[in-house]
Design a protein around this motif. Structure first.
Motif, PDB file in Angstrom:
ATOM      1  N   LYS A 142       1.002  -1.237   0.114  1.00  0.00           N
ATOM      2  CA  LYS A 142       0.102  -0.031  -0.172  1.00  0.00           C
ATOM      3  C   LYS A 142       0.942   1.192  -0.139  1.00  0.00           C
ATOM      4  O   LYS A 142       0.672   2.263  -0.760  1.00  0.00           O
ATOM      5  CB  LYS A 142      -1.072   0.075   1.170  1.00  0.00           C
ATOM      6  CG  LYS A 142      -1.864   1.123   1.446  1.00  0.00           C
ATOM      7  CD  LYS A 142      -2.586   0.898   2.487  1.00  0.00           C
ATOM      8  CE  LYS A 142      -3.895   1.909   2.794  1.00  0.00           C
ATOM      9  NZ  LYS A 142      -3.218   3.346   3.238  1.00  0.00           N
ATOM     10  N   LYS A 143       1.890   1.183   0.758  1.00  0.00           N
ATOM     11  CA  LYS A 143       2.634   2.434   0.952  1.00  0.00           C
ATOM     12  C   LYS A 143       3.630   2.538  -0.514  1.00  0.00           C
ATOM     13  O   LYS A 143       3.484   3.806  -0.908  1.00  0.00           O
ATOM     14  CB  LYS A 143       3.621   2.081   1.879  1.00  0.00           C
ATOM     15  CG  LYS A 143       4.362   3.274   2.804  1.00  0.00           C
ATOM     16  CD  LYS A 143       5.102   2.663   3.817  1.00  0.00           C
ATOM     17  CE  LYS A 143       5.605   3.897   4.945  1.00  0.00           C
ATOM     18  NZ  LYS A 143       6.083   3.220   6.354  1.00  0.00           N
TER      19      LYS A 143
ATOM     20  N   GLN B 111       0.548   5.198  -7.855  1.00  0.00           N
ATOM     21  CA  GLN B 111      -0.584   6.087  -8.211  1.00  0.00           C
ATOM     22  C   GLN B 111      -0.453   7.131  -8.844  1.00  0.00           C
ATOM     23  O   GLN B 111       0.542   7.984  -8.649  1.00  0.00           O
ATOM     24  CB  GLN B 111      -1.649   6.048  -6.889  1.00  0.00           C
ATOM     25  CG  GLN B 111      -1.395   6.994  -5.897  1.00  0.00           C
ATOM     26  CD  GLN B 111      -2.119   7.136  -4.835  1.00  0.00           C
ATOM     27  OE1 GLN B 111      -2.978   6.427  -4.355  1.00  0.00           O
ATOM     28  NE2 GLN B 111      -1.922   8.265  -3.808  1.00  0.00           N
TER      29      GLN B 111
ATOM     30  N   TYR C 140       2.676   1.670  -3.383  1.00  0.00           N
ATOM     31  CA  TYR C 140       1.767   2.138  -4.202  1.00  0.00           C
ATOM     32  C   TYR C 140       1.169   3.788  -3.926  1.00  0.00           C
ATOM     33  O   TYR C 140       1.407   4.261  -5.406  1.00  0.00           O
ATOM     34  CB  TYR C 140       0.243   1.274  -4.217  1.00  0.00           C
ATOM     35  CG  TYR C 140      -0.980   1.799  -5.167  1.00  0.00           C
ATOM     36  CD1 TYR C 140      -0.712   1.688  -6.431  1.00  0.00           C
ATOM     37  CD2 TYR C 140      -1.802   2.696  -4.517  1.00  0.00           C
ATOM     38  CE1 TYR C 140      -1.682   2.263  -7.357  1.00  0.00           C
ATOM     39  CE2 TYR C 140      -2.649   3.269  -5.433  1.00  0.00           C
ATOM     40  CZ  TYR C 140      -2.693   2.866  -6.507  1.00  0.00           C
ATOM     41  OH  TYR C 140      -3.580   3.549  -7.643  1.00  0.00           O
ATOM     42  N   GLU C 141       1.078   3.887  -2.945  1.00  0.00           N
ATOM     43  CA  GLU C 141       0.489   5.408  -2.769  1.00  0.00           C
ATOM     44  C   GLU C 141       1.890   6.491  -2.807  1.00  0.00           C
ATOM     45  O   GLU C 141       1.673   7.509  -3.278  1.00  0.00           O
ATOM     46  CB  GLU C 141      -0.022   5.453  -1.381  1.00  0.00           C
ATOM     47  CG  GLU C 141      -1.147   4.977  -1.070  1.00  0.00           C
ATOM     48  CD  GLU C 141      -1.629   4.856   0.517  1.00  0.00           C
ATOM     49  OE1 GLU C 141      -1.078   5.043   1.460  1.00  0.00           O
ATOM     50  OE2 GLU C 141      -2.764   4.581   0.588  1.00  0.00           O
ATOM     51  N   GLU C 142       2.973   5.902  -2.451  1.00  0.00           N
ATOM     52  CA  GLU C 142       4.155   7.017  -2.735  1.00  0.00           C
ATOM     53  C   GLU C 142       4.909   6.900  -4.212  1.00  0.00           C
ATOM     54  O   GLU C 142       5.180   8.154  -4.668  1.00  0.00           O
ATOM     55  CB  GLU C 142       5.296   6.372  -1.985  1.00  0.00           C
ATOM     56  CG  GLU C 142       6.216   7.382  -1.640  1.00  0.00           C
ATOM     57  CD  GLU C 142       7.218   6.998  -0.305  1.00  0.00           C
ATOM     58  OE1 GLU C 142       8.143   7.844  -0.365  1.00  0.00           O
ATOM     59  OE2 GLU C 142       6.995   6.170   0.235  1.00  0.00           O
TER      60      GLU C 142
ATOM     61  N   ALA D 285       1.140  10.561  -7.215  1.00  0.00           N
ATOM     62  CA  ALA D 285       2.097  10.123  -5.946  1.00  0.00           C
ATOM     63  C   ALA D 285       3.098  11.102  -5.928  1.00  0.00           C
ATOM     64  O   ALA D 285       3.491  11.711  -6.771  1.00  0.00           O
ATOM     65  CB  ALA D 285       2.289   8.637  -6.244  1.00  0.00           C
TER      66      ALA D 285
ATOM     67  N   GLU E  26       5.992   9.783  -7.971  1.00  0.00           N
ATOM     68  CA  GLU E  26       5.585   9.046  -8.847  1.00  0.00           C
ATOM     69  C   GLU E  26       6.542   8.480  -9.870  1.00  0.00           C
ATOM     70  O   GLU E  26       7.367   9.497 -10.333  1.00  0.00           O
ATOM     71  CB  GLU E  26       4.393   9.589  -9.682  1.00  0.00           C
ATOM     72  CG  GLU E  26       3.568   8.806 -10.751  1.00  0.00           C
ATOM     73  CD  GLU E  26       2.565   9.473 -11.331  1.00  0.00           C
ATOM     74  OE1 GLU E  26       1.829   8.977 -12.362  1.00  0.00           O
ATOM     75  OE2 GLU E  26       2.153  10.868 -11.111  1.00  0.00           O
TER      76      GLU E  26
END
Length: 177
Positions: free
Chosen positions: A110-111, A118, A113-115, A121, A124
């Motif tokens: 999750k971390k 996404q 992905y979010e950082e 981000a 990104e």
């Protein structure tokens, strides 16, 4: 169109509720403040490589990334040209693949992905839509290979793009003297 606005409005309320919950629990917000990786990164104590060793990095990004001193030099170089997120993402993926606990794995996934993955981000990485879609699908049930495709793309990008520039840089020239 009204249904779309309603969905957005519900989504906004959901986000507000989640934020509210986070703000009420000061101890849980700490997770969102600590940057990746969890352990503070100490400048590597690794000794400076021999010029011979450093020369091998010209042809092998893998050897460069596996050497703590090489990785630190490469990251400093990437930072200087504002593309450090690629190396950070690669390191995060390596750390993720070593995770044994499914709970920890889900948290790290999750971390990451979010950082990094996404849209919008904070760090990104530049991956194509197909790779992003495959990665998102892989994250439904996180496994050690969830980020493999994205990590390979970023590795190839660094190898093709950043490594040749690094080899020409002062950072590197200092190492092979």
């Amino acid at each position: 169109p009204d249904l779309h606005l309603l969905t957005l409005s519900c989504r906004a309320k959901e986000i507000k509720t989640k934020l509210g919950t986070l703000l009420q629990k000061p101890d849980s917000t700490i997770d969102f403040i600590i940057p990746y990786p969890e352990k503070p990164e100490k400048p590597p104590k690794a000794q400076k490589p021999s010029p011979e060793e450093a020369l091998q990095w010209r042809d092998s990004l893998e050897k460069l990334l596996q050497n703590p001193y090489g990785l630190a030099s490469f990251r400093s170089f990437l930072r200087s040209e504002f593309s450090e997120e690629n190396a950070e993402f690669w390191v995060a993926c390596e750390d993720y693949k070593k995770t044994k606990s499914p709970v920890k794995m889900a948290e790290k996934a999750k971390k990451i992905y979010e950082e990094f993955i996404q849209t919008e981000a904070p760090k990104e990485v530049n991956i194509d839509h197909f790779t992003k879609a495959v990665t998102m699908k892989n994250l439904v049930e996180p496994s050690t290979s969830s980020f493999d495709m994205a990590q390979k793309r970023i590795f190839a990008l660094m190898e093709k793009d950043s490594l040749p520039r690094f080899v020409r840089s002062e950072f590197y020239q200092e190492l092979i003297k």
